[in-house]
Write a protein that holds these residues in place. Structure first.
Motif, short mmCIF file in Angstrom:
data_model
loop_
_atom_site.label_atom_id
_atom_site.label_comp_id
_atom_site.label_asym_id
_atom_site.label_seq_id
_atom_site.Cartn_x
_atom_site.Cartn_y
_atom_site.Cartn_z
N TYR A 111 0.76 -1.29 -0.01
CA TYR A 111 -0.10 -0.14 -0.14
C TYR A 111 0.97 1.30 -0.11
N ILE A 112 2.04 1.23 0.59
CA ILE A 112 2.98 2.37 0.49
C ILE A 112 3.52 2.70 -0.70
N GLN A 113 3.78 1.36 -1.46
CA GLN A 113 4.31 1.63 -2.90
C GLN A 113 3.07 2.14 -3.76
N ILE A 119 1.06 9.29 -5.69
CA ILE A 119 1.65 10.83 -5.50
C ILE A 119 2.47 11.14 -6.78
N LYS A 120 3.19 10.16 -7.04
CA LYS A 120 4.31 10.43 -8.02
C LYS A 120 3.74 10.90 -9.48
N SER A 121 2.90 9.91 -9.85
CA SER A 121 2.00 10.38 -10.89
C SER A 121 1.11 11.55 -10.85
N PHE A 122 0.77 12.12 -9.65
CA PHE A 122 0.13 13.23 -9.69
C PHE A 122 1.06 14.51 -9.60
N CYS A 125 1.80 14.94 -13.21
CA CYS A 125 0.71 15.50 -13.87
C CYS A 125 0.88 17.29 -13.38
N SER A 126 0.98 17.44 -12.16
CA SER A 126 0.94 18.64 -11.74
C SER A 126 2.29 19.57 -12.37
N SER A 127 3.22 18.87 -12.49
CA SER A 127 4.41 19.44 -12.94
C SER A 127 4.39 19.67 -14.55
N LYS A 128 3.31 18.84 -15.37
CA LYS A 128 3.26 19.34 -16.78
C LYS A 128 2.30 20.22 -16.56
N ASP A 129 1.44 20.36 -15.67
CA ASP A 129 0.64 21.51 -15.86
C ASP A 129 1.38 22.83 -15.91
#
Length: 170
Positions: A111-113, A119-122, A125-129
């Motif tokens: 579950y931590i993984q 979080i990493k994919s979010f 996504c945020s950094s792409k934005d």
């Protein structure tokens, strides 16, 4: 589900004793072999966890055999026999508890993984934005600079045109 149903069926249908324990061992071995061969889960950790669960279940079934044999045959009830059976029972309890701890640690790791990946994919996504916004801001700044340069050129051109027309008139 099918494994539990078969174990319950064996428990209900067959009399307690060596035959019942033998069927439990055979079923555990068959399910273990099928799981190792097919690896039904997409996650490798889930497959390994299930494999270890089958091994532990098989081992626990094997530890039940001496108690079943002692109960089935008519041996005198001695202190050594009771001590031996108590020791086996204690070993089973310790193994079950240790497996529970391992299972909790493995599940926590899984579950931590999963949370880390989410979080990493979010963040990606945020950094792409953010990168897209920066590019848009850069384009806006570039457009503004081009507009200023164009206006300056127009001004220079109109000045040149007005000077040229003034010279032409003279």
């Amino acid at each position: 589900f099918y494994r539990r149903a078969l174990f319950q069926l064996v428990f209900v249908v067959t009399p307690a004793g060596i035959i019942q324990q033998s069927i439990f061992v055979v079923l555990s071995s068959v399910f273990f072999t099928l799981h190792v061969h097919f690896r039904p889960y997409a996650a490798r950790a889930a497959n390994y966890t299930e494999i270890v669960s089958y091994i532990l279940l098989l081992f626990m079934n094997m530890l039940n055999f001496p108690g079943t044999v002692f109960s089935s045959i008519s041996l005198r009830d001695t202190e050594e026999k009771r001590s031996f059976l108590h020791t086996l029972s204690h070993i089973q309890a310790v193994l079950a508890f240790l497996w529970l701890l391992v299972l909790v640690v493995v599940l926590a790791g899984v579950y931590i993984q999963v949370a880390h990946s989410s979080i990493k994919s979010f963040c990606k996504c945020s950094s792409k934005d953010v990168a897209t916004r920066k590019r848009k801001d850069t384009f806006k700044a570039t457009d503004l600079e081009l507009d200023v340069e164009l206006n300056e050129l127009k001004s220079v051109h109109s000045l040149d045109s007005s000077r040229a027309s003034t010279r032409h008139e003279q």
